[in-house]
Design an enzyme around this catalytic site. Structure first.
Site, PDB file in Angstrom:
ATOM      1  N   ASN A   9       0.871  -1.179   0.000  1.00  0.00           N
ATOM      2  CA  ASN A   9       0.000   0.000   0.000  1.00  0.00           C
ATOM      3  C   ASN A   9       0.904   1.224   0.000  1.00  0.00           C
ATOM      4  O   ASN A   9       1.509   1.556   1.016  1.00  0.00           O
ATOM      5  CB  ASN A   9      -0.885  -0.033   1.261  1.00  0.00           C
ATOM      6  CG  ASN A   9      -1.715   1.239   1.388  1.00  0.00           C
ATOM      7  OD1 ASN A   9      -1.776   2.055   0.469  1.00  0.00           O
ATOM      8  ND2 ASN A   9      -2.365   1.398   2.539  1.00  0.00           N
ATOM      9  N   LYS A  11       0.134   4.241  -0.249  1.00  0.00           N
ATOM     10  CA  LYS A  11      -0.478   5.442   0.363  1.00  0.00           C
ATOM     11  C   LYS A  11      -0.252   6.649  -0.555  1.00  0.00           C
ATOM     12  O   LYS A  11      -0.267   6.492  -1.773  1.00  0.00           O
ATOM     13  CB  LYS A  11       0.046   5.640   1.783  1.00  0.00           C
ATOM     14  CG  LYS A  11      -0.113   4.361   2.611  1.00  0.00           C
ATOM     15  CD  LYS A  11       0.139   4.536   4.078  1.00  0.00           C
ATOM     16  CE  LYS A  11      -0.060   3.194   4.789  1.00  0.00           C
ATOM     17  NZ  LYS A  11       0.075   3.269   6.225  1.00  0.00           N
ATOM     18  N   HIS A  95      -9.343   1.336   5.061  1.00  0.00           N
ATOM     19  CA  HIS A  95      -8.060   1.513   5.756  1.00  0.00           C
ATOM     20  C   HIS A  95      -8.250   2.459   6.939  1.00  0.00           C
ATOM     21  O   HIS A  95      -9.039   3.405   6.867  1.00  0.00           O
ATOM     22  CB  HIS A  95      -7.015   2.077   4.778  1.00  0.00           C
ATOM     23  CG  HIS A  95      -5.626   2.011   5.343  1.00  0.00           C
ATOM     24  ND1 HIS A  95      -5.152   2.951   6.228  1.00  0.00           N
ATOM     25  CD2 HIS A  95      -4.637   1.105   5.183  1.00  0.00           C
ATOM     26  CE1 HIS A  95      -3.918   2.621   6.573  1.00  0.00           C
ATOM     27  NE2 HIS A  95      -3.578   1.509   5.960  1.00  0.00           N
ATOM     28  N   GLU A  97      -6.553   4.820   7.978  1.00  0.00           N
ATOM     29  CA  GLU A  97      -6.321   6.240   7.661  1.00  0.00           C
ATOM     30  C   GLU A  97      -7.559   6.861   7.023  1.00  0.00           C
ATOM     31  O   GLU A  97      -7.832   8.045   7.204  1.00  0.00           O
ATOM     32  CB  GLU A  97      -5.081   6.365   6.750  1.00  0.00           C
ATOM     33  CG  GLU A  97      -3.789   6.168   7.557  1.00  0.00           C
ATOM     34  CD  GLU A  97      -2.650   5.524   6.788  1.00  0.00           C
ATOM     35  OE1 GLU A  97      -2.673   5.512   5.552  1.00  0.00           O
ATOM     36  OE2 GLU A  97      -1.722   5.004   7.462  1.00  0.00           O
ATOM     37  N   GLU A 167      -5.000  -4.713  10.698  1.00  0.00           N
ATOM     38  CA  GLU A 167      -3.970  -3.688  10.859  1.00  0.00           C
ATOM     39  C   GLU A 167      -4.204  -2.925  12.157  1.00  0.00           C
ATOM     40  O   GLU A 167      -5.002  -1.979  12.185  1.00  0.00           O
ATOM     41  CB  GLU A 167      -4.019  -2.699   9.688  1.00  0.00           C
ATOM     42  CG  GLU A 167      -3.778  -3.329   8.340  1.00  0.00           C
ATOM     43  CD  GLU A 167      -3.215  -2.323   7.338  1.00  0.00           C
ATOM     44  OE1 GLU A 167      -2.158  -2.616   6.775  1.00  0.00           O
ATOM     45  OE2 GLU A 167      -3.809  -1.251   7.139  1.00  0.00           O
ATOM     46  N   GLY A 173       2.987   2.465  10.687  1.00  0.00           N
ATOM     47  CA  GLY A 173       3.933   3.560  10.507  1.00  0.00           C
ATOM     48  C   GLY A 173       4.673   3.946  11.781  1.00  0.00           C
ATOM     49  O   GLY A 173       5.324   4.986  11.845  1.00  0.00           O
ATOM     50  N   SER A 213       3.864  -1.977  10.226  1.00  0.00           N
ATOM     51  CA  SER A 213       5.325  -2.048  10.399  1.00  0.00           C
ATOM     52  C   SER A 213       5.919  -3.401  10.031  1.00  0.00           C
ATOM     53  O   SER A 213       6.863  -3.876  10.669  1.00  0.00           O
ATOM     54  CB  SER A 213       5.719  -1.651  11.826  1.00  0.00           C
ATOM     55  OG  SER A 213       5.333  -0.317  12.091  1.00  0.00           O
TER      56      SER A 213
END
Ligand code: 13P
Length: 255
Positions: A9, A11, A95, A97, A167, A173, A213
């Site tokens: 991904n 992003k 996701h 985010e 996730e 991250g 990560s």
């Protein structure tokens, strides 16, 4: 045996020139691998080039989101048909985010999944708890709510081909990966939930990825867990060496 998936991904990273370079490097690095489903999910503007470059070969392409309407006055949105037209076979949906910054909810995730499947894309459905939720002991409740919300109203025939990505938000991250045991615990719970909601056979064949990560140094331990069927990789998918390394390690474990 479930065929593993390693998906990148990207992003909001890589302009078209950078994307073309990265796709070329990945292509070269994994050309001989056939026991892993490899997917890249670049930003929208890169999809056309990536789709063309990957039209034949062993790497699939995915979008990072899609809207549920087919066309119309929805400024800034992208339809499933548009993703298909540039060669996408997959789309990431829900996701964290998107949930955090763009108001994504279980309801909108559900609508996007429906549109994706009806339009012929495999949805990669993201679920996972925040640090606060984990510390409050709510991990399983949150993940259950995300999975049930995402799949609400769908029967087994409809969701034959979906991918779920666990996730944990606190691991995205941050460099702080869930331990293999922590991840396995949630993956097993998700599979059990799928079994309760649908059939055991379908649940046993559905792939559940871990994201947060993931890097070359921890992929092996994660992939050795019984219910972890692959990775959804953010930061480490932006450099070909790391991403190729993750794919090769996974391939080796399934050889
Ligand atoms: P990182 O691998 O950068 O933690 O991101 C994970 C992720 O969000 C993939 O969708």
């Amino acid at each position: 045996m479930r065929k593993p998936i390693i998906a990148g991904n990207w992003k909001m990273n890589k302009d078209v020139n950078e994307a073309v370079q990265l796709v070329n490097e990945i292509k070269r690095g994994v050309s001989d691998i056939d026991n892993v489903d490899i997917i890249v999910c670049p930003p929208y503007v890169d999809l056309s080039d990536a789709g063309e470059m990957l039209a034949s070969g062993n790497i699939g392409v995915g979008g990072q989101n899609c809207f549920w309407e087919k066309e119309g006055a929805y400024t800034g949105e992208i339809s499933v048909g548009m993703l298909k037209s540039v060669g996408c076979g997959y789309v990431i949906i829900g996701h964290s985010e998107r949930r955090k910054y763009f108001g994504e909810t279980n309801e909108t995730v559900n609508k996007r999944i429906k549109a994706a499947i009806e339009g012929g894309l495999v949805p990669i459905i993201c679920v996972g708890e925040t640090l606060e939720e984990r510390e409050a002991g709510k991990t399983m409740d949150v993940v259950k709510d995300h999975v049930e919300g995402a799949l609400s109203g769908f029967d087994e025939g409809f969701i034959k081909d979906i991918v779920i990505a666990y996730e944990p938000v606190w691991a995205i991250g941050t460099g702080k990966t869930a331990t293999p045991d922590q991840a396995q615990e949630v993956h097993a719970m998700i599979r059990k939930l799928l079994e309760d909601l649908y059939s055991g056979e379908w649940a046993a064949g559905t792939r559940i990825l871990y994201g947060g990560s993931v890097k070359p140094s921890n992929i092996e331990e994660l992939m050795k867990q019984e219910d972890i069927d692959g990775g959804l990789i953010g930061g480490a998918s932006l450099k070909s060496e790391g991403f190729v390394d993750i794919i090769k390690t996974t391939s080796g474990l399934y050889a």
